[in-house]
Write an enzyme that holds these catalytic residues in place. Structure first.
Site, PDB file in Angstrom:
ATOM      1  CB  SER A   1      -0.944  -0.038   1.191  1.00 11.90           C
ATOM      2  OG  SER A   1      -1.828   1.052   1.159  1.00 11.90           O
ATOM      3  CG  HIS A   2       0.324   3.490   3.420  1.00 11.38           C
ATOM      4  ND1 HIS A   2      -0.514   2.401   3.507  1.00 11.38           N
ATOM      5  CD2 HIS A   2       0.865   3.652   4.633  1.00 11.38           C
ATOM      6  CE1 HIS A   2      -0.488   1.942   4.739  1.00 11.38           C
ATOM      7  NE2 HIS A   2       0.333   2.676   5.452  1.00 11.38           N
TER       8      HIS A   2
ATOM      9  CG  ASP B   1      -2.923   3.897  -1.336  1.00 12.63           C
ATOM     10  OD1 ASP B   1      -3.701   3.775  -2.302  1.00 12.63           O
ATOM     11  OD2 ASP B   1      -2.839   3.056  -0.424  1.00 12.63           O
TER      12      ASP B   1
ATOM     13  CG  ASP C   1      -3.020  -0.522  -2.202  1.00 11.98           C
ATOM     14  OD1 ASP C   1      -2.796   0.609  -1.719  1.00 11.98           O
ATOM     15  OD2 ASP C   1      -3.739  -1.362  -1.626  1.00 11.98           O
TER      16      ASP C   1
ATOM     17  CG  ASP D   1      -6.278   0.748  -0.731  1.00 11.48           C
ATOM     18  OD1 ASP D   1      -5.350   1.583  -0.718  1.00 11.48           O
ATOM     19  OD2 ASP D   1      -6.278  -0.283  -0.028  1.00 11.48           O
ATOM     20  NE  ARG D   2      -3.853   4.046   3.161  1.00  9.04           N
ATOM     21  CZ  ARG D   2      -3.263   4.215   4.343  1.00  9.04           C
ATOM     22  NH1 ARG D   2      -2.789   5.406   4.668  1.00  9.04           N
ATOM     23  NH2 ARG D   2      -3.128   3.204   5.176  1.00  9.04           N
TER      24      ARG D   2
ATOM     25  CE  LYS E   1      -7.496   1.897   2.501  1.00  5.00           C
ATOM     26  NZ  LYS E   1      -7.201   0.636   3.190  1.00  5.00           N
TER      27      LYS E   1
END
Ligand code: VG1
Ligand code: CO
Length: 542
Positions: free
Chosen positions: A112-113, A276, A278, A280-281, A375
């Site tokens: 992710s982030h 982000d 991946d 999702d943010r 998300k």
């Protein structure tokens, strides 16, 4: 040929808030990926001949991991493996593909982030057939299997060309390399009023979308620029890079500061957004107005009916416990239920499946709905564009009106990163031991009203998840929440969430850190953060 390879367990293959996350070097150890993927399959049953979706955010080691997963999945009897071209699939797009094609499940490669590159982080997460992250019983079972694994099965076929669309075979398994954007873009077109958004851009509306050199770039270019007519160049840092250009692909006030500064400047476009690693943010910034993720969730819930996919209204709103109470006020006004869950998207799955909640959100720049089971960064941006296209007001104006109606929840999160794990555990244990004695005490002039350790009772399957964060409530509707991160890879990260509700519209335009200053001070002295961790200030403030 399918080979059975002897192996021994690795310690600590325990999925956290969102899958297994470790340094790249850890994943590069011989058998490490193989053990975890085989343990995942060993904890599942009845997938013979079924479809598995595989993709990642393009970070360093993505391609190697995908080749291994294809060969292990083929050797374990999956019938079809769908892979995003180039190994690319954003987290929400993976969820979309799993659901649309009735797949048995999927594997997402991302941290992710967290930073990427050779010395950065990597991650593997299993998603179930509903499209969402595996719930705790499944991740617990994977961990248990990983502790006793003795062998894994793998095909010795050559690597698959994952850069060319179309079908090949590994053993008896069909490997289908698919366009990573197509299914996702089509789904977005069914949810939002693309014509209205096209008109908005045609009328001179300007935007900057920062892809942060992560996975969302190709999606944002295709949808915002090519489909909706945003000016070419609207999407910046739109090429996924293995090291994300050396940055944290984390859309917040610290790591997307350039975007923030632009939106606060004279040259500001109408809307700034970022996503982000991946995808999702999301971060939403209007000209001169940053929208906190907690407020964004509340605003989206209050305005969702303006988008075609939600015109019948929403059934309920779910937020993670540390997320501000702003969304609860909207739910109350709409006469629908609000749900408070532990941190992590996996806890929303049951509520969405049971149609109890329609929109969900987390304070950590995550918002989404029942359209997938993750998300979804770009979804949130498109929802905002749809709202702006219909209301024809600026972001700042819409936010001000929202606060005037519902009041404002001033909110900040202070992270103390890479602190000593033993000290962090002791700090939390100490807080937990004081829960009974805290109520009634006065700290720096504020009286503690209640204190507890958040436990979640899932209304759908009856499961109970305990120890999800210490909450300290103060008289007048303020609170401080403490929990340890479940996604970090070095030491411990202490997250402190600070919130105060202010009803009076005359006090809605104040500085957040100033308005929360007394609570921030309390948040530090109450558990003696400096004494226990040696930190006198947080490393990241969002
Ligand atoms: C963090 C966030 C949480 C989020 C999780 C995964 O977890 O606080 O809200 O769901 O990251 O996000 P933690 O345990 O470090 O606080 V990410 O974008 O994997 O997709
Ligand atoms: Co993410």
């Amino acid at each position: 040929m399918i080979r059975t390879v002897a192996t021994t367990p690795f310690e600590g293959q325990k999925p956290g808030t969102s899958g297994l996350r470790k340094k790249v070097q850890v994943f590069q150890q011989p058998h490490y990926v193989e053990n975890f993927v085989q343990s995942t399959f060993d904890s599942l049953s009845d997938f013979e001949g079924e479809t598995l979706v595989v993709g990642g955010d393009g970070r360093y080691f993505n391609r190697e991991a995908i080749q291994k997963i294809i060969k292990i999945a083929a050797a374990n009897g999956f019938g079809r493996i769908m892979v995003g071209r180039g190994g690319i699939l954003s987290t929400p797009a993976t969820s979309c593909v799993i659901r649309k094609h009735g797949a048995f499940g999927g594997i997402i490669l991302s941290a992710s982030h967290n930073p990427g590159g050779e010395h950065g982080d990597f991650g593997i997460k299993y998603n179930i057939g509903a499209g969402g992250p595996a719930p705790e019983p499944v991740t617990d079972a994977i961990f248990e299997k990983s502790k006793t694994i003795r062998e894994y099965r793998i095909s010795d076929a050559p690597d698959v060309d994952i850069d060319t669309l179309g079908i090949t075979r590994v053993e008896d398994t069909v490997v289908d390399v698919v366009d990573p954007v197509e299914d996702y873009a089509e789904l977005m077109g069914t949810l939002f009023d693309f014509d209205a958004i096209r008109d908005l851009f045609a009328s001179g509306f300007t935007m900057r979308f920062d892809g942060m050199s992560a996975v969302t770039g190709p999606y944002a270019r295709a949808i915002l620029e090519e489909t909706l007519g945003a000016e070419p160049g609207t999407v910046v840092r739109g090429e996924p890079l293995e090291d994300f250009g050396g940055h944290h692909p984390d859309p917040n006030l610290v790591y997307a500061k350039e975007l923030y500064d632009l939106l606060m400047s004279e040259e500001a476009p109408d809307l700034g957004a970022a996503s982000d690693g991946d995808g999702d943010r999301n971060m939403i910034i209007g000209r001169g107005r940053f929208v906190t993720p907690s407020d964004s969730l509340a605003l989206i819930a209050a305005n969702a009916h303006l988008a075609p996919g939600y015109k019948a209204g929403i059934k309920g709103i779910a937020r993670s416990m540390p997320t501000s109470g702003a969304a609860d006020r909207v739910a109350e006004k709409l006469g629908i239920k609000s749900y408070e869950t532990p941190t992590g998207w996996k806890f929303f799955g049951n509520l969405l499946d049971a149609d109890l909640a329609t929109v969900c959100g987390e304070e950590s720049f995550g918002t989404g709905s029942n359209h997938v089971r993750e998300k979804d960064g770009l979804w949130a941006v498109l929802m905002w564009l749809n709202i702006l296209a219909v209301r024809r007001q600026g972001v700042a104006e819409i936010v001000a009106e929202h606060w005037a109606t519902y009041g404002r929840n001033y909110y900040t999160r202070h992270d103390y990163e890479e602190v000593d794990s033993t000290a962090a555990d002791a700090l939390m244990a100490d807080l937990r031991s004081r829960l009974d004695t805290l109520p009634g005490t006065v700290i720096n002039g504020l009286t503690v009203e209640a204190a507890d350790d958040f436990a979640y009772h899932d209304p759908v399957d009856g499961s109970v998840t305990t120890k999800q964060g210490v909450r300290v409530f103060f008289e007048g509707g303020s609170r401080v929440v403490y929990r340890l991160s479940g996604t970090g890879t070095a030491g411990a990260t202490l997250r402190v969430y600070i919130e105060r509700f202010v009803a009076d519209p005359a006090r809605h335009d104040l500085d957040t850190q100033d308005t929360l200053a007394d609570l921030i001070e309390i948040s530090r002295v109450l558990p003696d953060i400096a004494g226990r961790t040696g930190r006198t200030a947080p490393s990241v403030i969002t």
